[in-house]
Design a protein around this motif. Structure first.
Motif, PDB file in Angstrom:
ATOM      1  N   ILE A  89       0.852  -1.204   0.000  1.00  0.00           N
ATOM      2  CA  ILE A  89       0.000   0.000   0.000  1.00  0.00           C
ATOM      3  C   ILE A  89       0.887   1.252   0.000  1.00  0.00           C
ATOM      4  CG2 ILE A  89      -1.779   1.311   1.256  1.00  0.00           C
ATOM      5  CD1 ILE A  89      -2.905  -1.368   0.498  1.00  0.00           C
ATOM      6  N   ASN A  90       0.673   2.111  -0.981  1.00  0.00           N
ATOM      7  CA  ASN A  90       1.336   3.420  -1.020  1.00  0.00           C
ATOM      8  C   ASN A  90       0.247   4.480  -0.996  1.00  0.00           C
ATOM      9  OD1 ASN A  90       4.269   2.772  -1.464  1.00  0.00           O
ATOM     10  ND2 ASN A  90       3.340   1.623  -3.128  1.00  0.00           N
ATOM     11  N   TRP A  91       0.330   5.365  -0.030  1.00  0.00           N
ATOM     12  CA  TRP A  91      -0.739   6.367   0.120  1.00  0.00           C
ATOM     13  C   TRP A  91      -0.156   7.603   0.805  1.00  0.00           C
ATOM     14  CZ3 TRP A  91      -5.586   5.591   3.797  1.00  0.00           C
ATOM     15  CH2 TRP A  91      -6.556   6.532   3.479  1.00  0.00           C
ATOM     16  N   GLN A  92      -0.335   8.752   0.170  1.00  0.00           N
ATOM     17  CA  GLN A  92       0.118   9.998   0.796  1.00  0.00           C
ATOM     18  C   GLN A  92      -1.059  10.952   0.953  1.00  0.00           C
ATOM     19  OE1 GLN A  92       3.845  11.671  -0.526  1.00  0.00           O
ATOM     20  NE2 GLN A  92       3.087  13.741  -0.160  1.00  0.00           N
ATOM     21  N   ILE A  93      -1.229  11.446   2.169  1.00  0.00           N
ATOM     22  CA  ILE A  93      -2.302  12.403   2.453  1.00  0.00           C
ATOM     23  C   ILE A  93      -1.660  13.710   2.873  1.00  0.00           C
ATOM     24  CG2 ILE A  93      -4.281  12.904   3.943  1.00  0.00           C
ATOM     25  CD1 ILE A  93      -4.777   9.958   4.227  1.00  0.00           C
ATOM     26  N   ASN A  94      -1.976  14.767   2.138  1.00  0.00           N
ATOM     27  CA  ASN A  94      -1.399  16.073   2.462  1.00  0.00           C
ATOM     28  C   ASN A  94      -2.376  16.896   3.289  1.00  0.00           C
ATOM     29  OD1 ASN A  94       1.024  15.678   0.877  1.00  0.00           O
ATOM     30  ND2 ASN A  94      -0.347  15.796  -0.893  1.00  0.00           N
ATOM     31  N   LYS A  95      -1.817  17.853   4.011  1.00  0.00           N
ATOM     32  CA  LYS A  95      -2.640  18.740   4.838  1.00  0.00           C
ATOM     33  C   LYS A  95      -3.674  19.442   3.946  1.00  0.00           C
ATOM     34  CE  LYS A  95      -1.718  21.534   8.866  1.00  0.00           C
ATOM     35  NZ  LYS A  95      -2.868  22.296   9.005  1.00  0.00           N
ATOM     36  N   GLY A  96      -4.869  19.558   4.444  1.00  0.00           N
ATOM     37  CA  GLY A  96      -5.916  20.242   3.681  1.00  0.00           C
ATOM     38  C   GLY A  96      -6.714  19.316   2.778  1.00  0.00           C
ATOM     39  N   GLU A  97      -6.257  18.057   2.636  1.00  0.00           N
ATOM     40  CA  GLU A  97      -7.008  17.116   1.800  1.00  0.00           C
ATOM     41  C   GLU A  97      -7.959  16.294   2.683  1.00  0.00           C
ATOM     42  OE1 GLU A  97      -3.517  16.068  -1.488  1.00  0.00           O
ATOM     43  OE2 GLU A  97      -3.987  14.620   0.072  1.00  0.00           O
ATOM     44  N   ASN A  98      -9.133  15.995   2.167  1.00  0.00           N
ATOM     45  CA  ASN A  98     -10.031  15.057   2.855  1.00  0.00           C
ATOM     46  C   ASN A  98     -10.203  13.853   1.949  1.00  0.00           C
ATOM     47  OD1 ASN A  98     -10.620  16.617   5.201  1.00  0.00           O
ATOM     48  ND2 ASN A  98     -11.839  17.956   3.895  1.00  0.00           N
ATOM     49  N   TRP A  99      -9.961  12.673   2.504  1.00  0.00           N
ATOM     50  CA  TRP A  99      -9.954  11.443   1.706  1.00  0.00           C
ATOM     51  C   TRP A  99     -11.095  10.503   2.061  1.00  0.00           C
ATOM     52  CZ3 TRP A  99      -6.478   9.155  -1.900  1.00  0.00           C
ATOM     53  CH2 TRP A  99      -5.402   9.966  -2.273  1.00  0.00           C
ATOM     54  N   VAL A 100     -11.585   9.831   1.042  1.00  0.00           N
ATOM     55  CA  VAL A 100     -12.486   8.694   1.241  1.00  0.00           C
ATOM     56  C   VAL A 100     -11.643   7.436   1.088  1.00  0.00           C
ATOM     57  CG1 VAL A 100     -14.426   7.408   0.255  1.00  0.00           C
ATOM     58  CG2 VAL A 100     -14.495   9.904   0.337  1.00  0.00           C
ATOM     59  N   LEU A 101     -11.780   6.525   2.039  1.00  0.00           N
ATOM     60  CA  LEU A 101     -11.171   5.202   1.905  1.00  0.00           C
ATOM     61  C   LEU A 101     -12.331   4.262   1.616  1.00  0.00           C
ATOM     62  CD1 LEU A 101      -8.923   3.105   2.145  1.00  0.00           C
ATOM     63  CD2 LEU A 101      -9.102   3.255   4.624  1.00  0.00           C
ATOM     64  N   PHE A 102     -12.400   3.840   0.352  1.00  0.00           N
ATOM     65  CA  PHE A 102     -13.555   3.071  -0.102  1.00  0.00           C
ATOM     66  C   PHE A 102     -13.158   1.618  -0.357  1.00  0.00           C
ATOM     67  CE2 PHE A 102     -16.247   1.335  -3.442  1.00  0.00           C
ATOM     68  CZ  PHE A 102     -17.515   1.670  -3.017  1.00  0.00           C
ATOM     69  N   GLY A 103     -13.959   0.683   0.128  1.00  0.00           N
ATOM     70  CA  GLY A 103     -13.660  -0.723  -0.151  1.00  0.00           C
ATOM     71  C   GLY A 103     -14.789  -1.612   0.310  1.00  0.00           C
ATOM     72  N   LEU A 104     -14.904  -2.761  -0.339  1.00  0.00           N
ATOM     73  CA  LEU A 104     -15.942  -3.721   0.033  1.00  0.00           C
ATOM     74  C   LEU A 104     -15.629  -4.338   1.393  1.00  0.00           C
ATOM     75  CD1 LEU A 104     -16.309  -5.541  -3.406  1.00  0.00           C
ATOM     76  CD2 LEU A 104     -17.875  -3.868  -2.402  1.00  0.00           C
ATOM     77  N   ASN A 105     -16.554  -5.076   1.947  1.00  0.00           N
ATOM     78  CA  ASN A 105     -16.332  -5.786   3.217  1.00  0.00           C
ATOM     79  C   ASN A 105     -15.079  -6.646   3.083  1.00  0.00           C
ATOM     80  OD1 ASN A 105     -19.834  -6.297   3.335  1.00  0.00           O
ATOM     81  ND2 ASN A 105     -18.709  -4.909   4.641  1.00  0.00           N
ATOM     82  N   GLY A 106     -14.241  -6.575   4.082  1.00  0.00           N
ATOM     83  CA  GLY A 106     -13.055  -7.438   4.092  1.00  0.00           C
ATOM     84  C   GLY A 106     -11.921  -6.980   3.199  1.00  0.00           C
ATOM     85  N   SER A 107     -12.025  -5.763   2.623  1.00  0.00           N
ATOM     86  CA  SER A 107     -10.961  -5.319   1.709  1.00  0.00           C
ATOM     87  C   SER A 107      -9.713  -4.830   2.452  1.00  0.00           C
ATOM     88  CB  SER A 107     -11.487  -4.234   0.766  1.00  0.00           C
ATOM     89  OG  SER A 107     -12.020  -3.171   1.511  1.00  0.00           O
ATOM     90  N   GLY A 108      -9.842  -4.563   3.743  1.00  0.00           N
ATOM     91  CA  GLY A 108      -8.668  -4.159   4.525  1.00  0.00           C
ATOM     92  C   GLY A 108      -8.721  -2.730   5.055  1.00  0.00           C
ATOM     93  N   LYS A 109      -9.903  -2.101   5.012  1.00  0.00           N
ATOM     94  CA  LYS A 109     -10.021  -0.703   5.448  1.00  0.00           C
ATOM     95  C   LYS A 109      -9.671  -0.545   6.925  1.00  0.00           C
ATOM     96  CE  LYS A 109     -14.425  -0.443   4.263  1.00  0.00           C
ATOM     97  NZ  LYS A 109     -14.615  -1.858   3.870  1.00  0.00           N
ATOM     98  N   THR A 110     -10.322  -1.363   7.755  1.00  0.00           N
ATOM     99  CA  THR A 110     -10.078  -1.242   9.201  1.00  0.00           C
ATOM    100  C   THR A 110      -8.636  -1.621   9.537  1.00  0.00           C
ATOM    101  OG1 THR A 110     -12.418  -1.593   9.672  1.00  0.00           O
ATOM    102  CG2 THR A 110     -10.905  -2.001  11.480  1.00  0.00           C
ATOM    103  N   ALA A 111      -8.064  -2.551   8.766  1.00  0.00           N
ATOM    104  CA  ALA A 111      -6.657  -2.922   8.995  1.00  0.00           C
ATOM    105  C   ALA A 111      -5.762  -1.698   8.776  1.00  0.00           C
ATOM    106  CB  ALA A 111      -6.262  -4.061   8.067  1.00  0.00           C
ATOM    107  N   ILE A 112      -6.047  -0.913   7.746  1.00  0.00           N
ATOM    108  CA  ILE A 112      -5.254   0.309   7.505  1.00  0.00           C
ATOM    109  C   ILE A 112      -5.415   1.272   8.684  1.00  0.00           C
ATOM    110  CG2 ILE A 112      -5.071   2.401   6.070  1.00  0.00           C
ATOM    111  CD1 ILE A 112      -5.381   0.766   3.620  1.00  0.00           C
ATOM    112  N   LEU A 113      -6.642   1.412   9.168  1.00  0.00           N
ATOM    113  CA  LEU A 113      -6.871   2.328  10.297  1.00  0.00           C
ATOM    114  C   LEU A 113      -6.125   1.858  11.543  1.00  0.00           C
ATOM    115  CD1 LEU A 113     -10.644   3.203   9.961  1.00  0.00           C
ATOM    116  CD2 LEU A 113      -8.669   4.156   8.789  1.00  0.00           C
ATOM    117  N   ASN A 114      -6.103   0.552  11.755  1.00  0.00           N
ATOM    118  CA  ASN A 114      -5.368   0.028  12.908  1.00  0.00           C
ATOM    119  C   ASN A 114      -3.874   0.296  12.786  1.00  0.00           C
ATOM    120  OD1 ASN A 114      -7.460  -0.949  14.519  1.00  0.00           O
ATOM    121  ND2 ASN A 114      -7.635  -2.813  13.307  1.00  0.00           N
TER     122      ASN A 114
END
Ligand SMILES: Nc1ncnc2c1ncn2[C@@H]1O[C@H](COP(=O)(O)OP(=O)(O)OP(=O)(O)O)[C@@H](O)[C@H]1O
Ligand SMILES: [Mg+2]
Length: 269
Positions: free
Chosen positions: A21-46
């Motif tokens: 996973i490569n992901w860069q979030i810059n100040k001032g940006e608001n991002w949606v993290l979109f994915g189906l069930n089990g795609s790994g969203k909560t794992a990224i948050l953890n």
């Protein structure tokens, strides 16, 4: 730069949960993290909250590089986190006001005596999020929508630089969902607003201020970039492997499945 994930992979119980996973979030940006069930969203948050440690790769959040020092508490005080998984963690005796106040310490429960300033701030946040009428009610007796509002107020208590909303409209009816989304839109338009990551599997919840989107599929980045390009007919049809149509209305997308001719009707062979 608020978040940088470089070549992040995660293995749990012998299974690849996230891969490169490569992901860069810059100040001032608001991002949606979109994915189906089990795609790994909560794992990224953890990973972002330093609850998980990556198997491979480098993570920097709010200028703190993981692995150098123990970051847990220092980091979590700067991140507001709203997730329905938090709801069960509060103590049965906590009222909404106390739950909001505990956000100042990034703790579950109150162990210190809050200052008058903190109390005032908690009251203002409860007002801003429309929770005043149940401020003294036991948190566990609130409805799902009321609980989520209190959690957002709690997350804002420590003036976070990063606010993570993990499916905040989970279990909300249409009206409650729209009220919640209005509150989130208001936060994004406030001066000094935190950078927000909004996690969802519902396209309809994407607000106009979320101009960036990462599409996650099977633990990998399927695509990332401008929301208008990510949430498009071609991109989402590829993502779902199913023909879909996106219609934009008032800056928000609506998704529907395109009916194909060879659909078998019920009762037909
Ligand atoms: N600690 C763990 N041990 C084993 N497997 C795990 C662990 N944590 C997550 N997984 C698995 O990793 C995958 C991704 O899980 P994750 O919770 O990140 O999905 P998600 O995108 O948040 O899904 P949802 O939309 O259902 O919340 C799932 O298959 C899940 O079962
Ligand atoms: Mg999840």
């Amino acid at each position: 730069m608020v978040v940088q994930l470089e070549g992040i992979s995660l293995i749990r119980e012998g299974k690849w949960i996230l891969q490169d996973i490569n992901w860069q979030i810059n100040k001032g940006e608001n991002w949606v993290l979109f994915g189906l069930n089990g795609s790994g969203k909560t794992a990224i948050l953890n990973l972002l909250n330093a609850y998980y440690f990556p198997t491979k790769g480098k993570i920097t959040v709010l200028g703190l590089e993981f692995g150098r020092t123990y970051l847990g508490e220092k980091l979590r005080k700067q991140i507001g986190f709203v997730s329905s998984s938090l709801q069960e963690k509060f103590y049965p005796s906590d009222n909404s006001f106390e739950v909001v106040l505990s956000g100042a310490y990034a703790s579950i429960g109150l162990y210190d005596t809050p200052t008058d300033e903190m109390r005032q701030k908690a009251i203002h946040l409860l007002e801003d999020l429309g929770c005043v009428s149940y401020a003294n009610r036991n948190y566990h007796t609130l409805s799902q929508g009321e609980k989520q509002r209190v959690l957002i107020a709690r997350a804002l208590m420590a003036d976070p630089s990063l606010l993570i909303l993990d499916e905040p409209t989970n279990g909300l009816d249409f009206i409650a969902r729209e009220q919640m989304l209005d509150s989130i839109e208001t936060i994004t338009n406030t001066e000094g607003a935190p950078t927000i990551i909004y996690v969802t599997h519902h396209v309809e919840e994407i607000l106009p201020s979320f101009t960036k989107t990462l599409l996650l599929k099977n633990g990998q980045v399927f695509a990332e970039g401008n929301t208008k390009e990510m949430i498009s007919n071609d991109q989402l049809s590829d993502y779902f492997n199913l023909p879909v149509r996106v219609i934009w209305e008032n800056g928000r997308p609506l998704l529907s499945k395109i009916q194909t001719k060879n659909t078998v009707k019920i009762g037909q062979k």
